[in-house]
Design a protein around this motif. Structure first.
Motif, short mmCIF file in Angstrom:
data_model
loop_
_atom_site.label_atom_id
_atom_site.label_comp_id
_atom_site.label_asym_id
_atom_site.label_seq_id
_atom_site.Cartn_x
_atom_site.Cartn_y
_atom_site.Cartn_z
N ILE A 222 0.85 -1.19 0.00
CA ILE A 222 0.00 0.00 0.00
C ILE A 222 0.88 1.24 0.00
O ILE A 222 1.83 1.34 0.77
N VAL A 223 0.56 2.17 -0.87
CA VAL A 223 1.35 3.39 -1.02
C VAL A 223 0.44 4.60 -0.82
O VAL A 223 -0.69 4.62 -1.33
N LEU A 224 0.92 5.59 -0.10
CA LEU A 224 0.24 6.87 0.01
C LEU A 224 0.93 7.85 -0.91
O LEU A 224 2.08 8.24 -0.69
N ALA A 225 0.27 8.23 -2.00
CA ALA A 225 0.80 9.23 -2.92
C ALA A 225 0.05 10.53 -2.68
O ALA A 225 -1.17 10.53 -2.45
N TYR A 226 0.75 11.64 -2.73
CA TYR A 226 0.09 12.91 -2.47
C TYR A 226 0.81 14.06 -3.17
O TYR A 226 2.02 14.03 -3.36
N VAL A 227 0.02 15.03 -3.57
CA VAL A 227 0.56 16.26 -4.12
C VAL A 227 0.81 17.21 -2.97
O VAL A 227 -0.08 17.48 -2.16
N THR A 228 2.02 17.71 -2.85
CA THR A 228 2.36 18.60 -1.74
C THR A 228 1.76 19.99 -1.98
O THR A 228 2.06 20.63 -2.99
#
Length: 291
Positions: A222-228
């Motif tokens: 599981i990966v948490l990807a996010y735009v800063t």
């Protein structure tokens, strides 16, 4: 002349923005901790991420005679779905009537609470929709068996990683166990979860999982990807308040033309599983009654 240290409307709006982003960040952090996720991927808006699936073709003959060449087995890993992480924008307004009726602080707090829940719900829904595309499969005759199958499949799929197992289940499938009162249910990001139950490390309970189905994977999948949101060009253009990681930005504004107090939020958060074949869907199929 105004007194020194007088609290003005802008101070309350700023405080409410801080409260909003801190609650979002804290709630998401609790969920990430419950899931055991350690992989966080900061991105820029519009970036794409590839997920993968793998297959193994074993050699037709594994009985190799002395001095003979050992036939090759083939492991193939290829791209599956492509995920694009983009901004999600939200705006809501508290009317002059609600502010007059409830007071400025209370009107903003009540409507912000609803907005926060909807943003969290959107992140959850995207994640469960993604889990539904997993390609691993198994069957079991009851919930206990489904958890056992899920654990076994995850151990095989991630055998080199000493994997923990996180499963996702519909509330109706686990209701009888919860009714016994022997389970301690915790909450994070609007999700209920139980730890160390029926041989698995974490059980996430949510109605987005179809009744009669259990999803399972390893935390490292599981990966948490996010735009800063914080800093950079966005920081120059907008006065967003953000939490530590910049997962969400919030600002409050007064619109005089329609006498509303607005909350504007910007976020780009995506939870996904990197390996689709590392997500196992276990169908609970009760045995047919004996005739």
């Amino acid at each position: 002349m105004a007194e020194t240290n007088l609290q003005v409307t802008g101070d309350f709006a700023k405080a409410q923005s801080i409260d909003f982003v801190e609650r979002f960040g804290s709630n998401l952090s609790k969920l990430i901790e419950a899931l055991g996720v350690t992989r966080k991927m900061p991105l820029t808006s519009g970036m794409t991420i590839k997920t993968y699936k793998s297959s193994v073709t074993m050699a037709a003959n594994d009985q190799v005679g002395e001095g003979e060449i050992i036939p090759l087995s083939k492991v193939k890993t290829e791209p599956a779905d492509t995920i694009e992480v983009t901004f999600k924008k939200y705006r809501k307004a508290a009317s002059v009537e609600s502010i007059q009726k409830h007071g400025y602080d209370q009107a903003i707090i009540e409507s912000d609470e609803l907005l926060l829940k909807e943003i969290q719900k959107g992140v959850r829904k995207d994640f469960f929709d993604f889990l539904a595309t997993g390609t691993g499969s198994a069957t079991a005759t009851n919930l206990q068996g489904a958890f056992a199958k899920a654990w076994g499949q995850v151990q095989v799929l991630f055998e080199d990683d000493a994997a923990q197992t996180v499963v996702f289940v519909n509330p109706l499938d686990i209701a009888d166990h919860l009714a016994d009162g022997n389970l301690t249910v915790q909450t994070a990001f609007g999700l209920q979860y139980v730890q160390n139950f029926a041989g698995v490390d974490t059980v996430i309970i949510n109605s987005s999982v179809p009744k009669g189905t259990v999803y399972a994977t390893a935390p490292e999948n599981i990966v948490l990807a996010y735009v800063t949101i914080s800093g950079g060009e966005l920081g120059k253009a907008f006065d967003f308040t953000t939490e530590e990681l910049g997962l969400i930005g919030v600002t409050h504004d007064i619109q005089k033309q329609n006498l509303t107090a607005e909350t504007i939020a910007l976020s780009g958060v995506k939870l996904f599983a990197e390996r689709l074949d590392g997500v196992v869907k276990v169908a609970i199929q009760e045995p047919a009654p004996e005739v």
